[in-house]
Design an enzyme around this catalytic site. Sequence first.
Site, PDB file in Angstrom:
ATOM      1  CB  CYS A 148       3.334  12.769   2.402  1.00  0.00           C
ATOM      2  SG  CYS A 148       5.763  12.678   1.574  1.00  0.00           S
ATOM      3  CG  HIS A 203       4.298   7.940   1.755  1.00  0.00           C
ATOM      4  ND1 HIS A 203       4.492   7.969   0.321  1.00  0.00           N
ATOM      5  CD2 HIS A 203       4.248   9.189   2.256  1.00  0.00           C
ATOM      6  CE1 HIS A 203       5.364   8.560  -0.107  1.00  0.00           C
ATOM      7  NE2 HIS A 203       5.584   9.602   0.314  1.00  0.00           N
TER       8      HIS A 203
END
Length: 331
Positions: free
Chosen positions: A124, A237
């Site tokens: 990710c 994130h």
Amino acid sequence: MRVAVVGATGAVGREILRVLEQREFPVSELRLYASARSAGRSLSFRGQEVTVEPLPETPLPADVVLASAGGGVSKQYAPLWAKESVVIDNSSAFRYDPEVPLVVPEVNPEAIRKHKNIIANPNCTTAILVMALFPLHRAFRARRVIVSTYQSASGAGASGMEELLEGTRSFLEGRPVEHRVFAHPLPFNVIPHIDTFQENGYTREEMKVLWETQKIIGDPTIRVSCTAVRVPTLRVHAEAVTVEFERPVSPEAAREVLRQAPGVDLVDDPAQRRYPLPITATGKFNVEVGRIRRSLAFDNGLDFFVAGDQLLKGAALNAVQIAELLASVPG
Ligand code: A2P
């Protein structure tokens, strides 16, 4: 297409169902799989309840399998599924296999052509990084990249989110904060430890950012050094990035490139307090990029900040985009 989602009850699996709905993916039949614990539960898809099945020891009745049940499950079953289906695997089990394409559709869509029924979905953090890095690399040729990450609890799945919420409640009520998913209590803390430590002192998460950036961008000479940090956010994130380029670069030229880049939202107006944030990037398909400025450490260098919903661009959305590429290729 007949679609199977493995790990359908998990943090990424649920997002996959939502993304299939939102993007109106052509699903003719949907099968949902999870562990035996969840068998018999049902999940809603396009207004209908679909029953979750335990994973069988046979190939799955699907054209495409979207797998998000962890590396162990993928390692064991993906070769079996690949006999009948194209597997889009969200784990790291096959990412470094030279026979397996590792794909971010905005960056290397052509890589899927070589697939042998398994296609890997990237880590990710890397998927979010390359969304900003690749267009800049194409324009100015990146040579060295330094990344510090601010990774949310959901990177560790649904149990990571639960541990953060439960721990925060405990902390606020003056009870001891318990932890099992994370190496330390996460509420009101940051933890510079994601995945296992390697002999060179980096964690495996940090090494994935190097290995996968090189493979996706297709340039083994690009150097990437990462410090991966877990922070007490639920989703998204964020990443502080410094890049040294071969060619001369300016913040304005970089902004112009990023304005045109697919899947990127330029959010860069500090005077108006506009910059990438987990709160604004949550639930968004596009990755936010901002705080673009000339690096004070490198000639031809830029510093910038990225925030992307890692359950979406870092996982479910990217997997569905790969399935869309498959659906658009005849045969
Ligand atoms: P379950 O919910 O039944 O445990 P997350 O990343 O959010 O932790 O989700 C992991 C997903 O993978 C869940 O859907 C989980 O199902 C599923 N899963 C875990 N282990 C297995 C297994 N051995 N076989 C099939 N699915 C599994």
